[in-house]
Design an enzyme around this catalytic site. Structure first.
Site, PDB file in Angstrom:
ATOM      1  N   SER A 179      92.339  72.791 144.090  1.00  0.00           N
ATOM      2  CA  SER A 179      91.093  73.546 144.149  1.00  0.00           C
ATOM      3  C   SER A 179      91.378  74.964 143.668  1.00  0.00           C
ATOM      4  O   SER A 179      92.523  75.439 143.731  1.00  0.00           O
ATOM      5  CB  SER A 179      90.575  73.587 145.592  1.00  0.00           C
ATOM      6  OG  SER A 179      89.532  74.526 145.747  1.00  0.00           O
TER       7      SER A 179
ATOM      8  N   TYR B  65      91.842  75.465 154.883  1.00  0.00           N
ATOM      9  CA  TYR B  65      91.672  74.733 153.631  1.00  0.00           C
ATOM     10  C   TYR B  65      92.441  75.422 152.501  1.00  0.00           C
ATOM     11  O   TYR B  65      93.149  74.777 151.733  1.00  0.00           O
ATOM     12  CB  TYR B  65      90.189  74.633 153.281  1.00  0.00           C
ATOM     13  CG  TYR B  65      89.902  73.871 152.007  1.00  0.00           C
ATOM     14  CD1 TYR B  65      90.049  72.479 151.965  1.00  0.00           C
ATOM     15  CD2 TYR B  65      89.494  74.528 150.853  1.00  0.00           C
ATOM     16  CE1 TYR B  65      89.789  71.781 150.793  1.00  0.00           C
ATOM     17  CE2 TYR B  65      89.227  73.836 149.680  1.00  0.00           C
ATOM     18  CZ  TYR B  65      89.387  72.461 149.663  1.00  0.00           C
ATOM     19  OH  TYR B  65      89.128  71.767 148.503  1.00  0.00           O
TER      20      TYR B  65
END
Length: 243
Positions: A135, A148
């Site tokens: 990501s 995250y």
């Protein structure tokens, strides 16, 4: 001549489902892994050479068993797409620690498990590709994303480390880092304030984020390069994403 085996984790929706569609259209035998196998079975695929297995990527033995089962039919894995992931937004001051652990287990341990399961045979053959889905949050911080972000920074770090370890064996380790995208990742978020903040951020971009189809075409582009060419990292996002 039969094409080589492609394994995709987290194949029930989002990036994984779109990647499966592309490789299926070109006749690759597929092993599609996920916990929601009924959703995988509903994808618009030609299922002639498609195996579907219910696998939690944090369970090494379960993961390995599924891959060996497919390899017994289709030969060694030539491409592993480590796509399974969890994004549970929340502020570190009040987020439940079990949510941190879920993300670390799936997003890091799941990737490491998959890599170890397939690397030995790739090294022996001096051929093979692993593409880890990370990501943009593996490159920069976002509010309400602490755990995250930590997990995705980990994916970036482990991918580059293993790439250096196996590059002389002609094995490719690549990483794809998408920005915010139209996936189901947000459906498990329990922090309503974090969701509200995310939606406001999304609205500032016009309310539409990255189409998963283009992430899938990026994965295919990386794999289609000759084995002697490794696109080490590819980051992509909606043009209007500012961060």
């Amino acid at each position: 001549m039969q094409k080589p085996l492609v394994v995709i984790t987290g194949a029930s929706s989002g990036f994984g489902a779109e990647i499966a569609k592309l490789f299926n259209q070109e006749g690759y035998p597929l092993l599609l892994l996920g916990r929601r196998t009924e959703k995988i079975a509903q994808l618009p695929l030609n299922f002639q050479d498609v195996m579907i297995e219910s696998v939690d990527v944090t369970d090494y033995q379960q993961f390995e068993k599924a891959i060996r089962k497919a390899e017994a039919i289709y030969g060694p894995v030539d491409l592993l797409v480590n796509n399974a992931g969890i994004m549970l937004l929340g502020n570190v001051q009040n987020q439940e620690p079990n949510e941190w652990q879920q993300m670390l287990n799936t997003n890091i341990m799941g990737v490491l498990n998959g890599m170890q399961i397939v690397l030995d045979q790739m090294i022996k053959r001096k051929h093979g590709t692993i593409i880890n889905m990370s990501s943009i949050a593996g490159k920069k911080a976002f509010i309400n994303h602490a755990a995250y972000v930590a997990s995705k920074f980990g994916v970036h770090g482990l991918s580059e480390t293993v790439r250096q370890e196996v590059s002389d064996k002609n094995v490719r380790i690549s990483l794809v880092a998408p920005g915010a995208a139209e996936t189901e990742l947000l459906t498990h978020v329990t922090d309503q304030n974090a969701l509200t903040d995310y939606q406001a951020w999304k609205n500032s971009m016009g309310g539409i984020t990255l189409d998963p189809h283009y992430v899938a075409t990026s994965v295919k582009f990386i794999y289609d390069m000759p084995q002697e060419v490794n696109i080490r990292e590819l980051a992509l996002a909606a043009t209007r994403q500012d961060g």
